[in-house]
Design an enzyme around this catalytic site. Sequence first.
Site, PDB file in Angstrom:
ATOM      1  CG  MET A  66      -0.326   0.048   2.454  1.00  0.00           C
ATOM      2  SD  MET A  66       0.119   1.336   3.313  1.00  0.00           S
ATOM      3  CE  MET A  66      -1.399   2.223   3.575  1.00  0.00           C
ATOM      4  CE1 TYR A  67       3.644   1.377   4.297  1.00  0.00           C
ATOM      5  CE2 TYR A  67       6.000   0.580   3.725  1.00  0.00           C
ATOM      6  CZ  TYR A  67       5.019   0.790   4.818  1.00  0.00           C
ATOM      7  OH  TYR A  67       5.172   0.046   5.942  1.00  0.00           O
ATOM      8  CB  SER A  68       3.302   6.395  -0.820  1.00  0.00           C
ATOM      9  OG  SER A  68       3.594   6.556  -2.111  1.00  0.00           O
ATOM     10  N   GLY A 127       1.666   0.855  -4.107  1.00  0.00           N
ATOM     11  CA  GLY A 127       2.767  -0.194  -4.885  1.00  0.00           C
ATOM     12  C   GLY A 127       4.055   0.719  -5.446  1.00  0.00           C
ATOM     13  CD  GLU A 128       2.490   4.681  -5.755  1.00  0.00           C
ATOM     14  OE1 GLU A 128       1.512   5.105  -6.618  1.00  0.00           O
ATOM     15  OE2 GLU A 128       2.143   4.240  -4.519  1.00  0.00           O
TER      16      GLU A 128
END
Length: 315
Positions: A53-55, A64-65
């Site tokens: 879940m980041y960011s 997914g970043e």
Amino acid sequence: MTTLRPLGTSDLHVFPLALGGNVFGWTSDEAESFAVLDAYVAAGGNFVDTADMYSSWEDGHEGGESETVIGRWLASRGRRDDLVIATKVGAHPRYKGLAATTIKGAVEESLRRLGTDHIDLYYTHFDDETVPVEEIVTALDQLVKDGKVRAVAASNISPERLRASLDFAEAEGLARYVALQPHYNLVSRETYEGPLQETVERAGLSSVPYFGLASGFLTGKYRPGTAVDSVRASGASAHLDTDRGLAVLSALDAVAEAHEAEVATVALAWLAAQPTVAAPIASARTVDQLPALVASADLTLTEAELTLLTEASTA
């Protein structure tokens, strides 16, 4: 050379400071993220922590970043087998919760973004009490059987649900949690110490605490009358309004001076010395922030210093 620590009952061995990946692709762009990762590995580090879940909290981001940045770095460096890559499931906007089908779909996306065929340590990010532990544990076990995950772990879970998960895994001969990622630091001890820590200790798990520096407060840069330019400033500076926060800062200053070390180094060294803790997590937005973090792996505090810090944190 820093000795790696075993992670619970798994065959994973990790550097005593995990590098948090929450800033990658967020406040740290890809070039700076690559530089931080390179510097961490050069210092002997091998344990990188992220989540699917980041960011997603950032406008224009979908989650997914961080995994994507780490995946590109892994592909460009060719060091995959030297590293322990940890990520999490359950909080991505498109894969919320811990239903078996959600876990199955989310892991494929994480593997794709990370550019790898396996995840070393796979956490349930937040417990989902609408799903029986039997379903969650069975789904995670299948990932281990399929070779997509080497070991499984939990985060943000009650002692009761953690114990139930461990009991079911043991009774059925399924993959068992080897670690817990709790919220734990010098100004937040009650979030882990007590029943949760006791459950971890009895079961032979390792803990890998997040918020090890209390959103930056335990770096020492937050002081009465000072302003800090950070996305976390409001949360971190709130500790200045508490007796505990001020007492901890004073104790950290004294120990840091004795060792000619940074305040952050001492805070993480205290955490790494606590029962069950294998490796605190801390993130670095820039390379300049990293030395104080990795130095904690080689700082051994005396019993008197540990006691001073522990007593200050009960203020």
